[in-house]
Design an enzyme around this catalytic site. Structure first.
Site, PDB file in Angstrom:
ATOM      1  N   GLU A 206     128.013  89.362 121.315  1.00 45.72           N
ATOM      2  CA  GLU A 206     127.456  88.263 122.101  1.00 45.72           C
ATOM      3  C   GLU A 206     127.432  88.600 123.594  1.00 45.72           C
ATOM      4  O   GLU A 206     126.656  88.016 124.359  1.00 45.72           O
ATOM      5  CB  GLU A 206     128.259  86.981 121.845  1.00 45.72           C
TER       6      GLU A 206
ATOM      7  N   LEU B 257     134.215  90.468 116.084  1.00 42.05           N
ATOM      8  CA  LEU B 257     133.481  91.263 115.100  1.00 42.05           C
ATOM      9  C   LEU B 257     132.954  92.542 115.725  1.00 42.05           C
ATOM     10  O   LEU B 257     133.066  93.625 115.146  1.00 42.05           O
ATOM     11  CB  LEU B 257     132.320  90.453 114.535  1.00 42.05           C
TER      12      LEU B 257
ATOM     13  N   ARG C 170     117.324  75.817 115.784  1.00 42.72           N
ATOM     14  CA  ARG C 170     118.278  75.026 116.560  1.00 42.72           C
ATOM     15  C   ARG C 170     117.700  74.442 117.836  1.00 42.72           C
ATOM     16  O   ARG C 170     117.945  73.286 118.161  1.00 42.72           O
ATOM     17  CB  ARG C 170     119.466  75.904 116.924  1.00 42.72           C
TER      18      ARG C 170
HETATM   19  C1  LIG Z   1     132.109  77.236 116.200  1.00 42.80           C
HETATM   20  C2  LIG Z   1     131.206  78.424 116.067  1.00 42.80           C
HETATM   21  C3  LIG Z   1     130.632  78.727 114.845  1.00 42.80           C
HETATM   22  C4  LIG Z   1     129.794  79.820 114.711  1.00 42.80           C
HETATM   23  N1  LIG Z   1     129.242  80.080 113.486  1.00 42.80           N
HETATM   24  C5  LIG Z   1     128.441  81.156 113.340  1.00 42.80           C
HETATM   25  C6  LIG Z   1     127.882  81.465 112.063  1.00 42.80           C
HETATM   26  O1  LIG Z   1     128.101  80.767 111.076  1.00 42.80           O
HETATM   27  N2  LIG Z   1     127.108  82.555 111.958  1.00 42.80           N
HETATM   28  C7  LIG Z   1     126.849  83.363 113.021  1.00 42.80           C
HETATM   29  O2  LIG Z   1     126.161  84.353 112.849  1.00 42.80           O
HETATM   30  N3  LIG Z   1     127.383  83.098 114.243  1.00 42.80           N
HETATM   31  C8  LIG Z   1     128.169  82.015 114.419  1.00 42.80           C
HETATM   32  N4  LIG Z   1     128.695  81.751 115.661  1.00 42.80           N
HETATM   33  C9  LIG Z   1     128.521  82.717 116.755  1.00 42.80           C
HETATM   34  C10 LIG Z   1     129.438  83.912 116.552  1.00 42.80           C
HETATM   35  O3  LIG Z   1     130.644  83.497 116.002  1.00 42.80           O
HETATM   36  C11 LIG Z   1     129.744  84.677 117.833  1.00 42.80           C
HETATM   37  O4  LIG Z   1     128.581  84.886 118.550  1.00 42.80           O
HETATM   38  C12 LIG Z   1     130.342  86.036 117.529  1.00 42.80           C
HETATM   39  O5  LIG Z   1     131.401  85.923 116.625  1.00 42.80           O
HETATM   40  C13 LIG Z   1     130.800  86.747 118.782  1.00 42.80           C
HETATM   41  O6  LIG Z   1     131.486  87.918 118.426  1.00 42.80           O
HETATM   42  P1  LIG Z   1     131.910  88.987 119.495  1.00 42.80           P
HETATM   43  O7  LIG Z   1     132.601  90.077 118.762  1.00 42.80           O
HETATM   44  O8  LIG Z   1     130.733  89.358 120.300  1.00 42.80           O
HETATM   45  O9  LIG Z   1     132.904  88.249 120.489  1.00 42.80           O
HETATM   46  P2  LIG Z   1     134.245  87.398 120.245  1.00 42.80           P
HETATM   47  O10 LIG Z   1     134.543  87.185 118.829  1.00 42.80           O
HETATM   48  O11 LIG Z   1     134.147  86.231 121.142  1.00 42.80           O
HETATM   49  O12 LIG Z   1     135.383  88.353 120.766  1.00 42.80           O
HETATM   50  C14 LIG Z   1     135.636  88.584 122.108  1.00 42.80           C
HETATM   51  C15 LIG Z   1     136.811  89.516 122.223  1.00 42.80           C
HETATM   52  O13 LIG Z   1     136.905  89.974 123.553  1.00 42.80           O
HETATM   53  C16 LIG Z   1     138.204  89.835 124.040  1.00 42.80           C
HETATM   54  N5  LIG Z   1     138.075  89.639 125.484  1.00 42.80           N
HETATM   55  C17 LIG Z   1     137.198  88.857 126.152  1.00 42.80           C
HETATM   56  N6  LIG Z   1     137.352  89.005 127.481  1.00 42.80           N
HETATM   57  C18 LIG Z   1     138.331  89.902 127.654  1.00 42.80           C
HETATM   58  C19 LIG Z   1     138.956  90.481 128.804  1.00 42.80           C
HETATM   59  N7  LIG Z   1     138.576  90.171 130.038  1.00 42.80           N
HETATM   60  N8  LIG Z   1     139.962  91.356 128.604  1.00 42.80           N
HETATM   61  C20 LIG Z   1     140.362  91.693 127.349  1.00 42.80           C
HETATM   62  N9  LIG Z   1     139.803  91.185 126.242  1.00 42.80           N
HETATM   63  C21 LIG Z   1     138.798  90.307 126.392  1.00 42.80           C
HETATM   64  C22 LIG Z   1     138.825  88.713 123.269  1.00 42.80           C
HETATM   65  O14 LIG Z   1     140.231  88.837 123.218  1.00 42.80           O
HETATM   66  C23 LIG Z   1     138.160  88.926 121.896  1.00 42.80           C
HETATM   67  O15 LIG Z   1     138.901  89.873 121.178  1.00 42.80           O
HETATM   68  C24 LIG Z   1     129.519  80.641 115.819  1.00 42.80           C
HETATM   69  C25 LIG Z   1     130.092  80.338 117.052  1.00 42.80           C
HETATM   70  C26 LIG Z   1     130.890  79.218 117.187  1.00 42.80           C
HETATM   71  C27 LIG Z   1     131.362  78.860 118.537  1.00 42.80           C
END
Ligand SMILES: Cc1cc2nc3c(=O)[nH]c(=O)nc-3n(C[C@H](O)[C@H](O)[C@H](O)COP(=O)(O)OP(=O)(O)OC[C@H]3O[C@@H](n4cnc5c(N)ncnc54)[C@H](O)[C@@H]3O)c2cc1C
Ligand code: FES
Lengths: 258, 653
Positions: free
Chosen positions: B427, B44, B332
């Site tokens: 995150e 996201l 939580r």
């Molecule tokens: C089962 C589950 C249910 C959840 N439900 C909810 C909910 O209902 N509501 C809520 O608010 N939150 C929820 N969360 C938490 C939330 O989903 C996450 O905190 C959030 O989506 C993280 O988004 P992000 O964009 O920071 O990272 P992520 O979606 O984890 O994306 C990380 C990205 O980084 C890339 N990446 C990582 N390391 C590297 C690297 N070294 N080189 C290249 N690319 C890399 C990956 O390919 C990916 O594209 C939930 C989490 C889980 C585990």
């Protein structure tokens, strides 16, 4: 329990592959199919043999990364779930299980059980979006969406982009996938302005990627982990037809900002 | 020592963001395209940032290790996303969302960031709806809401049980549009393995192509990490198996401070562990606590009885008993700790005794099975697949599991780390959730950072950079970083030990759960630090990584990530040891309310609840790498200054 695995091993695209047979270590019926492969892989690695490459990530049926054709069926024996949601209790002690990659011209093999599904991304680059700039959106409740439409759009939007539909189809057609994408956006009022243009662009890209034609046998719907309905293919065909009738959208003359 | 300047703008809390946007330097439209921005990650946070930066005119290069941006771990979020829309007319407001989040985080988050998050939340929903995200609707066609833990209003928007996938598909579609029109160049199966710092500024990354093994250098005027959380340090968690800390960790080793690494969220409603082979734990969405009641038997002797055979009067609905105002919707950290407490008392259920019931029989009686099916059908089906039990007939069994990390790379108000030019979103940063995150707030933060915050703040940094003078990839720092990556790869493949990388991951996970899990104490943390240090040394002696470097090699990928997890685990224990207080998800057994404390007597808290020590620990810990894994890291502190809210006892009673 223990099982015998007949697994497709192939070093890369340019090296021919073949089936190899492995005896599993002792298993527990509450293991998922992928956990079974983990255990087999640990055993292989401990013997100094390269583990079986397979794709996975969320392990809860939502990311669409896992694939595998298990005993001839994409995503294994059960309806409406992905490989990662398949548990060993679906098999019996002593079973021989045949495990292959998704096979399709448009999904070239990477290694063993892993194939490249980027063609799906390229289809979406062609038109899988609603054009709206960040910050330009009206209040969300200013566009009511009838619940039935929202629910139907959601039925289509559930697609996880795994490609099982392609793997199941004797023509390797991607119609179920593409129709789910087109229907999701085409059913929402926000998606109307680009509806036909989108349908045409995505279908044309699908053809360019080398996916086959649809003969409506329904094998795709049968293996879809989200049970996406064939009805969406009919919708897509209608939208594509309208797009052809309309031809390329005409530019409106005059009225540009000074 | 690093300097941690939060750069919080002056002025009244509610006006800071507007003012700041006005005073941040802009870059004129014709010049924007000269700037090249590297974004790592397309969850996201990363997808929304990449799309928005490209719309503004910057040249964006996006990298993900996944085969497609759509598969980022964000896809797995189930429950929903918060926004202060007050569509339910139940008293919600920006201020209430702000306050709930600050209190939910146990007064360990930065006020100004959280207020901005609450302000921006309303725009997120508008943006997503306009993209065609099929949110749940009422019969009149307007958006529906539900409630989540830690709030007494219904402000959570959702799309069946897959809000994460639908929001991600929205952000992905925006990304796709910008890939198609040339604004974003997308690299998939591309794993960032090092950060390149030139003259103290982040100016590039080193990337391994996972299909071919090729290592490449990429330069940019700024680097954005949106690489997700690090909960897989525990091996077993609700995260996708591939989620890892490598991008953040390598940036840490290049000088970026790691903020509050010990703040982890243990989610109360997950399917209990069943065996040693297990690879992940499955979350049962918190939304279930809207209608499910949590209980265990009052008496130990009843634990092995079938739940149906335990009379109503012999059940302890402990959340309702202990936290009457919030009941089953307690936050939580509190719900998890309560589950641990009753299980530690010997009142846990299921084969292992590590489980509590989540019971829907009252809801089924009240609403009918049909309605319950409509609300949670997919979750009940998932539960049945995994456990082979029908939760319409018998209560679910649940237990807490690692779910989210509030800690992450330290960032200032502009989301820039202490390494100039390195921005961190979603995150992966530490910023908005303090010591505990409320449900449905991570999706909100990821999209807030990506759609609205970074695109407004990054120009402040870029305006001071001259894109004509961007270091090229022949610069010595690029060469050094590439060699660093090559050396590590060679070392892993050449090691020829006797153990698989995964066996180390399992061992690390057990150590972390034991020493740095739901309850921590000084002696145990010290043991943990020693044991993990020893594990690190053993790793480099004994690990055996099969296969080759110039090929698809999942063992090699994992081996590098596990090496980083081991080092991170040690840092988490050190942080937990340093923080001699309890707050949110960080529970130090030495610091808890006793029956004699005035707050307990006043009925604000229960004995055993977490006890903060604001006089000494109202700060963000920003850990700085000391140059080698076996050297003790340096602690920097950013004091938490509360202007609007008073740090108070966190009461949910
Ligand atoms: C089962 C589950 C249910 C959840 N439900 C909810 C909910 O209902 N509501 C809520 O608010 N939150 C929820 N969360 C938490 C939330 O989903 C996450 O905190 C959030 O989506 C993280 O988004 P992000 O964009 O920071 O990272 P992520 O979606 O984890 O994306 C990380 C990205 O980084 C890339 N990446 C990582 N390391 C590297 C690297 N070294 N080189 C290249 N690319 C890399 C990956 O390919 C990916 O594209 C939930 C989490 C889980 C585990
Ligand atoms: S691993 Fe994500 S759907 Fe199977």
């Amino acid at each position: 329990m223990k099982v015998t695995l007949k697994v497709w091993r192939q070093k890369n695209r340019n090296t021919p592959g073949s089936f190899k047979t492995y005896e599993s270590p002792e298993l527990n019926e509450n293991m998922s199919f992928l956990e079974m492969l983990d255990v087999v892989n640990e055993a292989l690695a401990n013997r100094g043999e390269e583990p079986i490459a397979f794709d996975h990530d969320c392990r809860e049926g939502i990311c669409g990364t896992c694939s595998l054709v298990i005993d001839g069926k994409p995503h294994g024996p059960h309806k409406g779930i992905a490989t990662c949601q398949t548990y060993m209790r679906s098999f019996k002690d002593g079973d021989e299980i045949v495990v292959e990659p998704f096979r399709a011209k448009a999904f070239p093999l990477i290694k063993d059980l892993v194939c490249d599904r980027k063609a799906f991304d390229r289809i979406q680059h062609a038109g899988g979006f609603i054009t709206v700039r960040t910050g330009a959106a009206p209040d969300a409740n200013s566009i009511p969406v009838p619940k039935e439409n929202a629910d139907l759009a959601m039925d289509a939007a559930q697609c996880i982009g795994c490609g099982a539909c392609v793997a199941a189809c004797k023509n390797a057609s991607a119609m179920l996938f593409v129709s789910a994408k087109i229907s999701h956006l085409g059913l929402m009022p926000q998606g109307q302005p680009e509806r036909y243009k989108r349908a045409k662009a995505m279908v044309d890209q699908m053809d360019a990627e080398g996916f086959g034609a649809c003969t409506v046998t329904g094998s795709c719907e049968a293996v879809c982990p989200k049970e996406i309905s064939l009805d969406f293919i009919a919708r897509m065909n209608r939208d594509y037809g309208v797009a052809l009738l309309k031809g390329d959208p005409k530019a409106i003359k005059g009225g540009g900002a000074g | 020592m690093a300097t941690l300047n939060s750069n919080i703008p002056s002025g009244p809390l509610a006006e800071k963001w507007e003012h700041h946007k006005f005073y941040t330097k802009l870059i004129n439209p014709a010049n924007k395209r000269k700037y090249k921005i590297i974004v790592v990650g397309a969850g996201l946070a990363g997808a929304s940032a990449s799309a928005t930066l490209a719309e503004l005119g910057y040249e964006v290069h996006n990298f993900v290790f996944h085969d497609s941006p759509r598969r980022a771990h964000s896809v797995a979020a189930q429950g929903g996303i918060n926004a202060a829309k007050n569509y339910q007319n139940d008293g919600d407001s920006v201020h209430r969302l702000f306050y709930d989040t600050i209190k939910g985080g146990d007064f360990r988050a930065r006020e100004a960031n959280v207020h901005r998050l609450a302000e921006v939340s309303v725009n997120i929903i508008d943006q997503c709806a306009a993209q065609g995200v099929p949110f749940a609707r009422e019969y009149g066609g307007l958006l529906d809401n539900r409630s989540f833990g830690g709030a007494q209003v219904s402000r959570t928007f959702y799309a069946r049980g897959q809000t994460g996938q639908q929001l991600l598909l929205g952000a992905y579609s925006a990304l796709n549009r910008n890939i198609a029109n040339g604004g974003v160049k997308s690299y998939t199966h591309a794993e960032m393995l090092d950060l390149v710092v030139v003259d103290g500024h982040a100016k590039g990354i080193i990337v391994r192509n996972l299909q071919t093994g090729e290592i490449t250098r990429h330069n940019g005027d700024a680097v954005v990490l949106a690489t997700g959380g690090y909960g897989n340090v525990y091996n077993l968690s609700t995260y996708a198996r591939g989620a890892n800390v490598t991008a953040s960790w390598r940036a840490y080793k290049r000088g970026a401070c790691f903020g509050n690494p010990c703040y982890t969220q243990i989610h109360p409603t997950c399917i209990p562990v069943s065996g040693d082979y297990q690879s992940k734990l499955t979350l049962m969405s918190e939304s279930l606590r809207n209608d499910g009641r949590v209980w265990v038997p009052k008496r130990k002797e009843d634990c092995k009885k079938a739940p149906q055979d335990i009379a109503e009067g012999d059940r302890d609905y402990y959340l309702e008993r202990m936290y009457s105002a919030f009941g089953n919707l307690a936050p939580r950290d509190i719900a998890s700790r309560a589950a641990k407490t009753v299980c530690d008392e010997g009142r846990g259920v299921g084969e292992t005794g590590l489980g509590v019931y989540l019971d829907f029989s009252a809801a089924i009686q009240r609403l009918g099975e049909g309605k319950v099916r409509e609300r949670y059908g997919n979750l009940f089906a998932m539960y049945q697949e995994i456990t082979n039990e029908n939760a319409y007939q018998t209560p679910m069994r649940i237990y807490p599991a690692v779910h989210y990390t509030m800690g992450g790379l330290w960032v200032d108000y502009n989301l820039m780390s202490n390494v100039p030019g390195l921005f961190v979103l979603g995150e992966a940063n530490f910023s908005d959730h303090g010591a505990n995150r409320l449900g449905a707030s991570a999706l909100m933060q990821g999209l807030s950072d990506g759609y609205f915050v970074l695109p407004a703040t990054i120009s402040g940094y870029l305006a001071g950079q001259n894109p004509g003078k961007r270091p090229t990839t022949d610069n010595g720092s690029f060469k050094e970083a590439e060699e660093n990556v090559q050396t590590m790869t060679k070392r892993l493949l050449g090691n020829k030990g006797k153990r698989t990388p995964d066996s180390f991951h399992k061992e690390l996970g057990k150590l972390m759960w034991e020493h740095c899990g739901m309850a921590r104490n000084e002696a145990s943390l010290q043991k943990g630090i020693k044991a993990i240090g020893a594990l690190r040394e053993a790793y480099w002696k004994e690990v055996n990584v099969l296969g080759e470097s110039n090929d698809w090699n999942q063992s090699l990928e994992r081996a590098g990530r596990i090496a980083d997890f081991i080092e991170l685990g040690e840092l988490m224990c050190r942080d937990a040891l340093m923080r001699e207080e309890s707050c949110g998800g960080h529970f130090r057994e030495e610091y808890q309310y006793t029956p004699d404390d005035p707050e307990t007597k006043q009925g604000l808290v229960n004995p055993g609840d977490v006890k903060r020590r604001d006089d000494q620990f109202a700060f963000v810990a920003g850990w700085e790498y000391a140059g080698a894994p076996d050297k003790a890291p340096i602690l920097n502190k950013e004091p938490l200054v509360y202007e609007e809210v008073k740090m108070s006892t966190r009461s949910y009673k």
